[in-house]
Design a protein around this motif. Sequence first.
Motif, PDB file in Angstrom:
ATOM      1  N   UNK A  40      43.891  30.537  56.124  1.00 25.02           N
ATOM      2  CA  UNK A  40      44.352  30.796  57.484  1.00 25.02           C
ATOM      3  C   UNK A  40      43.983  32.192  57.937  1.00 25.02           C
ATOM      4  N   UNK A  41      44.365  32.485  59.176  1.00 21.96           N
ATOM      5  CA  UNK A  41      44.049  33.794  59.747  1.00 21.96           C
ATOM      6  C   UNK A  41      45.117  34.808  59.356  1.00 21.96           C
ATOM      7  N   UNK A  42      44.666  35.959  58.932  1.00 25.62           N
ATOM      8  CA  UNK A  42      45.568  37.043  58.565  1.00 25.62           C
ATOM      9  C   UNK A  42      45.269  38.245  59.442  1.00 25.62           C
ATOM     10  N   UNK A  43      46.292  39.052  59.672  1.00 21.93           N
ATOM     11  CA  UNK A  43      46.087  40.307  60.356  1.00 21.93           C
ATOM     12  C   UNK A  43      45.361  41.295  59.455  1.00 21.93           C
ATOM     13  N   UNK A  44      44.876  42.382  60.059  1.00 19.80           N
ATOM     14  CA  UNK A  44      44.112  43.366  59.293  1.00 19.80           C
ATOM     15  C   UNK A  44      44.962  43.974  58.176  1.00 19.80           C
ATOM     16  N   UNK A  45      46.222  44.299  58.468  1.00 16.03           N
ATOM     17  CA  UNK A  45      47.081  44.915  57.452  1.00 16.03           C
ATOM     18  C   UNK A  45      47.359  43.950  56.306  1.00 16.03           C
ATOM     19  N   UNK A  46      47.607  42.683  56.635  1.00 13.35           N
ATOM     20  CA  UNK A  46      47.891  41.697  55.594  1.00 13.35           C
ATOM     21  C   UNK A  46      46.658  41.438  54.738  1.00 13.35           C
ATOM     22  N   UNK A  47      45.488  41.341  55.382  1.00 14.68           N
ATOM     23  CA  UNK A  47      44.263  41.121  54.622  1.00 14.68           C
ATOM     24  C   UNK A  47      43.965  42.308  53.718  1.00 14.68           C
ATOM     25  N   UNK A  48      44.179  43.523  54.222  1.00 20.50           N
ATOM     26  CA  UNK A  48      43.984  44.709  53.393  1.00 20.50           C
ATOM     27  C   UNK A  48      44.890  44.667  52.165  1.00 20.50           C
ATOM     28  N   UNK A  49      46.144  44.261  52.367  1.00 21.32           N
ATOM     29  CA  UNK A  49      47.061  44.153  51.240  1.00 21.32           C
ATOM     30  C   UNK A  49      46.609  43.127  50.220  1.00 21.32           C
ATOM     31  N   UNK A  50      46.130  41.961  50.688  1.00 22.70           N
ATOM     32  CA  UNK A  50      45.657  40.926  49.769  1.00 22.70           C
ATOM     33  C   UNK A  50      44.460  41.418  48.956  1.00 22.70           C
ATOM     34  N   UNK A  51      43.536  42.101  49.612  1.00 25.87           N
ATOM     35  CA  UNK A  51      42.348  42.591  48.917  1.00 25.87           C
ATOM     36  C   UNK A  51      42.715  43.685  47.915  1.00 25.87           C
ATOM     37  N   UNK A  52      43.587  44.603  48.305  1.00 24.14           N
ATOM     38  CA  UNK A  52      44.000  45.659  47.385  1.00 24.14           C
ATOM     39  C   UNK A  52      44.750  45.094  46.188  1.00 24.14           C
ATOM     40  N   UNK A  53      45.590  44.078  46.420  1.00 23.44           N
ATOM     41  CA  UNK A  53      46.292  43.446  45.300  1.00 23.44           C
ATOM     42  C   UNK A  53      45.310  42.807  44.331  1.00 23.44           C
ATOM     43  N   UNK A  54      44.264  42.163  44.869  1.00 25.84           N
ATOM     44  CA  UNK A  54      43.256  41.543  44.002  1.00 25.84           C
ATOM     45  C   UNK A  54      42.469  42.597  43.234  1.00 25.84           C
ATOM     46  N   UNK A  55      42.129  43.697  43.897  1.00 28.90           N
ATOM     47  CA  UNK A  55      41.372  44.750  43.223  1.00 28.90           C
ATOM     48  C   UNK A  55      42.222  45.498  42.203  1.00 28.90           C
ATOM     49  N   UNK A  56      43.539  45.494  42.386  1.00 29.01           N
ATOM     50  CA  UNK A  56      44.411  46.181  41.434  1.00 29.01           C
ATOM     51  C   UNK A  56      44.309  45.566  40.043  1.00 29.01           C
TER      52      UNK A  56
END
Length: 441
Positions: free
Chosen positions: A305-321
């Motif tokens: 689904x569509x995510x806002x910029x802040x939510x997408x940034x959080x998802x990507x940072x969590x994955x990179x963590x």
Amino acid sequence: MTPPPSDRTSGVRAALRGLTTRGRSFLAAGITAVVCAYVLGQDGLLRVGFLLAALPLVAVMIVANTRYRVASGRRLNPRRAVAGQEARVHLRVDNVSRVPTGVLLLEDQVPYVLGPRPRFVLDRVEPHGYREVSYRVRSDLRGRYPLGPLQLRLSDPFGMCEVGRAFTASDTLTVVPQVQALPAVRLSGDWAGQGESSSHSLALAGDDDVILREYRPGDDLRRVHWKSTARYGELMVRREEQPQKARATVLLDTREIGHRGSGPASSFEWAVSCAASVCAHLLERGYQTHLLTDTGEWVPGPGSGNHGAAETTGLILDALAVADLSDGGGLSRAEEPLRVGGEGLLIAILGELDETQATRLGRLRSRTGGAVAFLLDTGTWTGLRLLAPQTGGDEFHARERQLREAGWAVLPVRAGDSLPDLWQNVDGARTTAHHREGAGA
């Protein structure tokens, strides 16, 4: 309410096991004094022995019959900490019973990489009162770290007996890679989100699927199409144009054979931080951004689904963590996702490549609106290139030349290079790549 005898017995046994060094010493001294008084016939020493032995036993009974209830809570600030920066953990202890507590010893379970295990002493908590304490944690290594459960030790006023009780609740602190602020550069050859040179497309939703639609209250009268209005006998308006969302894919090479070095100073950690910074920068500029690894994993995933910029940034940072080195030998598992949904801008952070891998990446260039490669000279992360510059250098320059000839904008990266400085050269590298591509055509 009086507890059953079995509960009282188990409580006394737990309290006896919780005798401190001081309590055991008093008990041993008391027993020794009683034995000596019996052998020597000294009544005064017998009374002293009974007193010494009675003190720890009274402490055991006090702790075993403690009936107050305690609740705890934990709050992280922030919940996502950046590697190398501190986060603060706030603990709250509530006395939910009607009697005051005695001395409470708090100890929170913390992984060793976050620092020493925190311990606190609370003298007394009034009925329905609470106490708050906090401590700091810090990690240079990204990852997900469990905090808790909180352990509570009950003690008598003389410190002769301690009984431990543990809560069940725990939390997780996510330590994300460092995100560096990147300068705003013109990404020529692709859509720039909501910024300059943005493409426009007709809105395709509901009634807007047709060229004209009926007038709706609130529509701008300047959009009325008078010729069609006269033809259909009712007000008709033109559908409006909307800016098309720019798309970008950031490809992260996680192959273990493609990276060198270890720990925070490795080429892989530089690549992870680069991917986090580029993703955050593109999302801030309005790009619809996905992270893709050589394993073929998308973040956000397909169909999410569509995510806002802040939510997408959080998802990507969590994955990179929690990103780790993979055992893959090539980038083939990432090629199919790029063929299906990789249109738009492609930015790849690449480790060591061979000729075949560079060739396959070159073929993907024609499917993108623009392609930028951060090509890591991994030999500089081991120090070998400093001792013998010719070692592996020819191979690296060959891959760099091969990608450029395929139309990629290549930014060579060496240990110690600044990501913002490299990003500043993206536009120039892309211009060179377009010239090469045009000359080749």
